[in-house]
Design an enzyme around this catalytic site. Sequence first.
Site, mmCIF file in Angstrom:
data_model
loop_
_atom_site.group_PDB
_atom_site.id
_atom_site.type_symbol
_atom_site.label_atom_id
_atom_site.label_comp_id
_atom_site.label_asym_id
_atom_site.label_seq_id
_atom_site.Cartn_x
_atom_site.Cartn_y
_atom_site.Cartn_z
ATOM 1 N N HIS A 1 10.636 -1.941 -3.254
ATOM 2 C CA HIS A 1 9.168 -1.893 -3.219
ATOM 3 C C HIS A 1 8.608 -0.624 -3.858
ATOM 4 O O HIS A 1 7.464 -0.265 -3.620
ATOM 5 C CB HIS A 1 8.681 -2.041 -1.773
ATOM 6 C CG HIS A 1 9.129 -3.326 -1.159
ATOM 7 N ND1 HIS A 1 8.433 -4.500 -1.304
ATOM 8 C CD2 HIS A 1 10.230 -3.632 -0.438
ATOM 9 C CE1 HIS A 1 9.073 -5.477 -0.686
ATOM 10 N NE2 HIS A 1 10.182 -4.973 -0.149
ATOM 11 N N ASP B 1 6.412 -8.665 -3.648
ATOM 12 C CA ASP B 1 6.913 -8.948 -2.308
ATOM 13 C C ASP B 1 7.332 -10.412 -2.212
ATOM 14 O O ASP B 1 6.599 -11.298 -2.662
ATOM 15 C CB ASP B 1 5.820 -8.720 -1.251
ATOM 16 C CG ASP B 1 5.479 -7.266 -1.035
ATOM 17 O OD1 ASP B 1 6.194 -6.392 -1.552
ATOM 18 O OD2 ASP B 1 4.472 -7.001 -0.345
ATOM 19 N N HIS C 1 9.933 -10.516 3.120
ATOM 20 C CA HIS C 1 9.523 -9.142 3.428
ATOM 21 C C HIS C 1 8.885 -9.060 4.819
ATOM 22 O O HIS C 1 9.108 -8.097 5.549
ATOM 23 C CB HIS C 1 8.546 -8.666 2.347
ATOM 24 C CG HIS C 1 8.155 -7.233 2.408
ATOM 25 N ND1 HIS C 1 8.994 -6.215 2.807
ATOM 26 C CD2 HIS C 1 6.980 -6.625 2.082
ATOM 27 C CE1 HIS C 1 8.355 -5.055 2.731
ATOM 28 N NE2 HIS C 1 7.136 -5.274 2.303
ATOM 29 N N HIS D 1 0.003 -9.418 5.223
ATOM 30 C CA HIS D 1 1.208 -9.862 4.527
ATOM 31 C C HIS D 1 1.688 -11.215 5.061
ATOM 32 O O HIS D 1 1.996 -12.118 4.274
ATOM 33 C CB HIS D 1 2.330 -8.826 4.659
ATOM 34 C CG HIS D 1 2.259 -7.727 3.658
ATOM 35 N ND1 HIS D 1 1.569 -6.571 3.884
ATOM 36 C CD2 HIS D 1 2.807 -7.615 2.415
ATOM 37 C CE1 HIS D 1 1.691 -5.776 2.832
ATOM 38 N NE2 HIS D 1 2.442 -6.379 1.926
ATOM 39 N N GLU E 1 2.182 -5.751 -6.467
ATOM 40 C CA GLU E 1 1.631 -4.480 -5.994
ATOM 41 C C GLU E 1 2.031 -3.326 -6.920
ATOM 42 O O GLU E 1 3.023 -3.418 -7.633
ATOM 43 C CB GLU E 1 2.131 -4.204 -4.579
ATOM 44 C CG GLU E 1 1.746 -5.304 -3.603
ATOM 45 C CD GLU E 1 2.419 -5.216 -2.248
ATOM 46 O OE1 GLU E 1 1.779 -5.589 -1.254
ATOM 47 O OE2 GLU E 1 3.594 -4.787 -2.178
#
Length: 190
Positions: free
Chosen positions: A46, A52, A56, A142, A154
């Site tokens: 990450h 993701d 995760h 998330h 991200e």
Amino acid sequence: MKIYDISQEVFTSVVFPGDEKPSFVRNSSMEKGDVCNVTILTMCAHNGTHMDAPFHFVREGKTIEELDLYHCVGDCTLKAFEKQPTAEELNEVLKHSRKKVILKGPVTITMELAKCILEYNLELIGVESQSVAPMEAPREVHVELLEKEVVLLEGLKLDEVEEGEYFLVAAPLKLGGSDGAPVRAILLDK
């Protein structure tokens, strides 16, 4: 056609608080008389620009190599915000957007914004921060998005890109069993 590299360089990238900083060791070096240069990497999945996987935050979620790559490549809308958008502002953008949306600026996906994203059946949401969710409470957002297999991209670097319509290429490294992976993300002018 113009290509925009919207990825961070790995070894100088932003690191999520508590994660190990990426590093490398030159295992073989032509400078030292070896036949070639060989580099060994150490990094969190990450760090920098990354994706993701549902795994995760979702116990039985898909791992990174199981993601549908169609969600990572295709037509994309990039929208810039000067400040955190409201649900109404995001809804207005999503009404006219593609299924892949990148948000430029200081945007955090709150639960209210996550519900907007799900309402429009987005395949991918991208942000500049190292996490789409608020730092103080990352789990809820998330889980909400990853359970529906919305791809989370991200750590983007968007300072040289204007808002508009692009073609996105953001395939994650195929790290079997991983909860995330580095991505070399690019936008192509349409």
